[in-house]
Write a protein that holds these residues in place. Structure first.
Motif, PDB file in Angstrom:
ATOM      1  N   GLN A  76       0.511  -1.438   0.055  1.00 38.99           N
ATOM      2  CA  GLN A  76      -0.055   0.246   0.024  1.00 38.99           C
ATOM      3  C   GLN A  76       0.978   1.740   0.093  1.00 38.99           C
ATOM      4  N   ILE A  77       1.788   1.140   1.000  1.00 36.19           N
ATOM      5  CA  ILE A  77       2.697   3.149   1.167  1.00 36.19           C
ATOM      6  C   ILE A  77       3.429   2.572  -0.320  1.00 36.19           C
ATOM      7  N   LEU A  78       3.406   1.586  -0.817  1.00 33.65           N
ATOM      8  CA  LEU A  78       4.755   1.626  -2.221  1.00 33.65           C
ATOM      9  C   LEU A  78       3.689   2.581  -3.242  1.00 33.65           C
ATOM     10  N   GLY A  79       2.801   1.501  -3.530  1.00 34.01           N
ATOM     11  CA  GLY A  79       1.458   3.131  -4.341  1.00 34.01           C
ATOM     12  C   GLY A  79       1.866   3.454  -3.860  1.00 34.01           C
ATOM     13  N   LYS A  80       1.036   4.396  -2.440  1.00 33.09           N
ATOM     14  CA  LYS A  80       0.909   5.647  -1.985  1.00 33.09           C
ATOM     15  C   LYS A  80       2.011   6.412  -2.593  1.00 33.09           C
ATOM     16  N   LEU A  81       3.762   6.634  -1.919  1.00 31.99           N
ATOM     17  CA  LEU A  81       4.356   6.781  -2.909  1.00 31.99           C
ATOM     18  C   LEU A  81       4.650   7.335  -4.280  1.00 31.99           C
ATOM     19  N   LEU A  82       4.264   6.184  -5.400  1.00 32.78           N
ATOM     20  CA  LEU A  82       4.140   7.263  -6.224  1.00 32.78           C
ATOM     21  C   LEU A  82       3.378   8.165  -6.681  1.00 32.78           C
ATOM     22  N   LEU A  83       1.972   7.486  -6.379  1.00 30.74           N
ATOM     23  CA  LEU A  83       0.638   8.035  -6.125  1.00 30.74           C
ATOM     24  C   LEU A  83       0.813  10.076  -6.079  1.00 30.74           C
ATOM     25  N   VAL A  84       1.597  10.172  -4.776  1.00 30.57           N
ATOM     26  CA  VAL A  84       2.233  11.433  -4.362  1.00 30.57           C
ATOM     27  C   VAL A  84       2.722  11.758  -4.825  1.00 30.57           C
ATOM     28  N   ALA A  85       3.627  11.061  -6.101  1.00 25.67           N
ATOM     29  CA  ALA A  85       4.809  11.329  -6.605  1.00 25.67           C
ATOM     30  C   ALA A  85       4.702  12.362  -7.501  1.00 25.67           C
ATOM     31  N   GLY A  86       3.370  11.838  -8.412  1.00 25.34           N
ATOM     32  CA  GLY A  86       2.627  12.003  -9.544  1.00 25.34           C
ATOM     33  C   GLY A  86       1.793  13.563  -9.103  1.00 25.34           C
ATOM     34  N   LYS A  87       1.035  13.167  -8.078  1.00 26.80           N
ATOM     35  CA  LYS A  87       0.167  15.132  -7.402  1.00 26.80           C
ATOM     36  C   LYS A  87       1.522  16.085  -7.178  1.00 26.80           C
ATOM     37  N   ILE A  88       2.942  15.509  -6.466  1.00 25.70           N
ATOM     38  CA  ILE A  88       3.240  16.223  -6.515  1.00 25.70           C
ATOM     39  C   ILE A  88       4.318  17.658  -7.987  1.00 25.70           C
ATOM     40  N   ALA A  89       4.598  16.645  -8.605  1.00 20.85           N
ATOM     41  CA  ALA A  89       4.362  16.810 -10.358  1.00 20.85           C
ATOM     42  C   ALA A  89       3.556  17.768 -10.370  1.00 20.85           C
ATOM     43  N   ASN A  90       2.154  17.230 -10.808  1.00 24.28           N
ATOM     44  CA  ASN A  90       1.602  18.044 -11.664  1.00 24.28           C
ATOM     45  C   ASN A  90       1.144  19.642 -10.506  1.00 24.28           C
ATOM     46  N   SER A  91       1.270  18.816  -9.449  1.00 32.08           N
ATOM     47  CA  SER A  91       1.227  20.792  -8.818  1.00 32.08           C
ATOM     48  C   SER A  91       2.240  21.372  -9.087  1.00 32.08           C
ATOM     49  N   GLU A  92       3.028  21.189 -10.118  1.00 31.44           N
ATOM     50  CA  GLU A  92       4.523  22.069  -9.996  1.00 31.44           C
ATOM     51  C   GLU A  92       4.159  22.268 -11.515  1.00 31.44           C
ATOM     52  N   ASN A  93       3.344  22.138 -12.151  1.00 30.74           N
ATOM     53  CA  ASN A  93       3.005  21.891 -13.542  1.00 30.74           C
ATOM     54  C   ASN A  93       3.824  21.212 -14.144  1.00 30.74           C
ATOM     55  N   LEU A  94       4.508  20.416 -14.008  1.00 28.35           N
ATOM     56  CA  LEU A  94       5.221  19.792 -14.828  1.00 28.35           C
ATOM     57  C   LEU A  94       4.682  19.222 -16.436  1.00 28.35           C
ATOM     58  N   ASP A  95       4.214  19.985 -17.179  1.00 32.18           N
ATOM     59  CA  ASP A  95       3.413  19.422 -17.978  1.00 32.18           C
ATOM     60  C   ASP A  95       3.731  18.675 -19.266  1.00 32.18           C
ATOM     61  N   GLY A  96       5.644  19.652 -18.897  1.00 32.89           N
ATOM     62  CA  GLY A  96       6.421  18.518 -20.240  1.00 32.89           C
ATOM     63  C   GLY A  96       6.417  17.589 -19.809  1.00 32.89           C
ATOM     64  N   GLY A  97       6.558  16.644 -19.218  1.00 36.29           N
ATOM     65  CA  GLY A  97       7.236  15.676 -18.961  1.00 36.29           C
ATOM     66  C   GLY A  97       8.162  16.077 -16.950  1.00 36.29           C
ATOM     67  N   PHE A  98       8.560  14.950 -16.059  1.00 31.23           N
ATOM     68  CA  PHE A  98       9.054  14.664 -15.056  1.00 31.23           C
ATOM     69  C   PHE A  98       9.966  12.950 -14.777  1.00 31.23           C
ATOM     70  N   ARG A  99      10.366  13.118 -14.341  1.00 29.53           N
ATOM     71  CA  ARG A  99      11.442  11.792 -14.149  1.00 29.53           C
ATOM     72  C   ARG A  99      11.235  11.824 -12.087  1.00 29.53           C
ATOM     73  N   ILE A 100      10.753  10.267 -12.469  1.00 28.99           N
ATOM     74  CA  ILE A 100      10.790   9.706 -11.259  1.00 28.99           C
ATOM     75  C   ILE A 100      11.740   8.064 -10.949  1.00 28.99           C
ATOM     76  N   VAL A 101      12.579   8.665  -9.874  1.00 30.15           N
ATOM     77  CA  VAL A 101      14.463   8.041  -9.572  1.00 30.15           C
ATOM     78  C   VAL A 101      13.923   7.559  -8.421  1.00 30.15           C
ATOM     79  N   ILE A 102      14.614   5.903  -8.237  1.00 32.86           N
ATOM     80  CA  ILE A 102      14.868   5.234  -6.854  1.00 32.86           C
ATOM     81  C   ILE A 102      15.671   4.579  -6.734  1.00 32.86           C
ATOM     82  N   ASN A 103      16.463   4.883  -5.999  1.00 28.48           N
ATOM     83  CA  ASN A 103      18.333   4.488  -6.235  1.00 28.48           C
ATOM     84  C   ASN A 103      17.678   3.228  -5.065  1.00 28.48           C
ATOM     85  N   ASN A 104      18.199   2.527  -5.210  1.00 28.47           N
ATOM     86  CA  ASN A 104      18.668   1.014  -4.514  1.00 28.47           C
ATOM     87  C   ASN A 104      19.967   0.912  -4.232  1.00 28.47           C
TER      88      ASN A 104
END
Ligand code: AMP
Length: 112
Positions: free
Chosen positions: A58-86
């Motif tokens: 559940q939290i793994l999915g939540k993190l991506l949902l929040v990441a998308g909302k944050i990107a949208n709130s920043e008006n990154l309409d041209g695109g953005f990148r999500i990275v998880i370093n492991n």
């Protein structure tokens, strides 16, 4: 010993907080690699995605949902990148799972 992110979550160290709820916190990265660079961090410690379990689904999915909302709130309409370093080879420096949200410039591929 607690990580820098745990200290931020616990309020022991200040950070530029963009969003917070009961499960996660979003902060500006202190060393931004793009005009927009934020970190979505779960409050419950998961060291890295490779150590996540079924309980973390559940939290793994939540993190991506929040990441998308944050990107949208920043008006990154041209695109953005999500990275998880492991791990070391993945470029991880803080062993507390976090999702990087980068935008505001064109990204290159392959990543370095
Ligand atoms: P990673 O290398 O994937 O583990 O990412 C860790 C990220 O945390 C890096 O991009 C750092 O710049 C960032 N960072 C480290 N300390 C802080 C801090 N106190 N506040 C905000 N970001 C931080």
């Amino acid at each position: 010993m607690s990580t820098i992110f745990q200290k931020i979550i616990d309020g022991e160290i200040s950070a530029d907080v963009v969003y917070e709820d009961s499960e996660c916190i979003v902060i500006h990265d202190v060393a931004p690699q793009a005009p927009i660079h934020m970190l979505v961090i779960p409050k419950r410690l998961i060291p890295r995605v490779g150590l996540a379990t079924e309980e973390d689904q559940q939290i793994l999915g939540k993190l991506l949902l929040v990441a998308g909302k944050i990107a949208n709130s920043e008006n990154l309409d041209g695109g953005f990148r999500i990275v998880i370093n492991n791990g070391a080879d993945g470029g991880e420096s803080v062993p507390h799972l976090h999702v990087h949200v980068l935008g505001g410039r064109a990204m290159k591929w392959p990543p370095g």
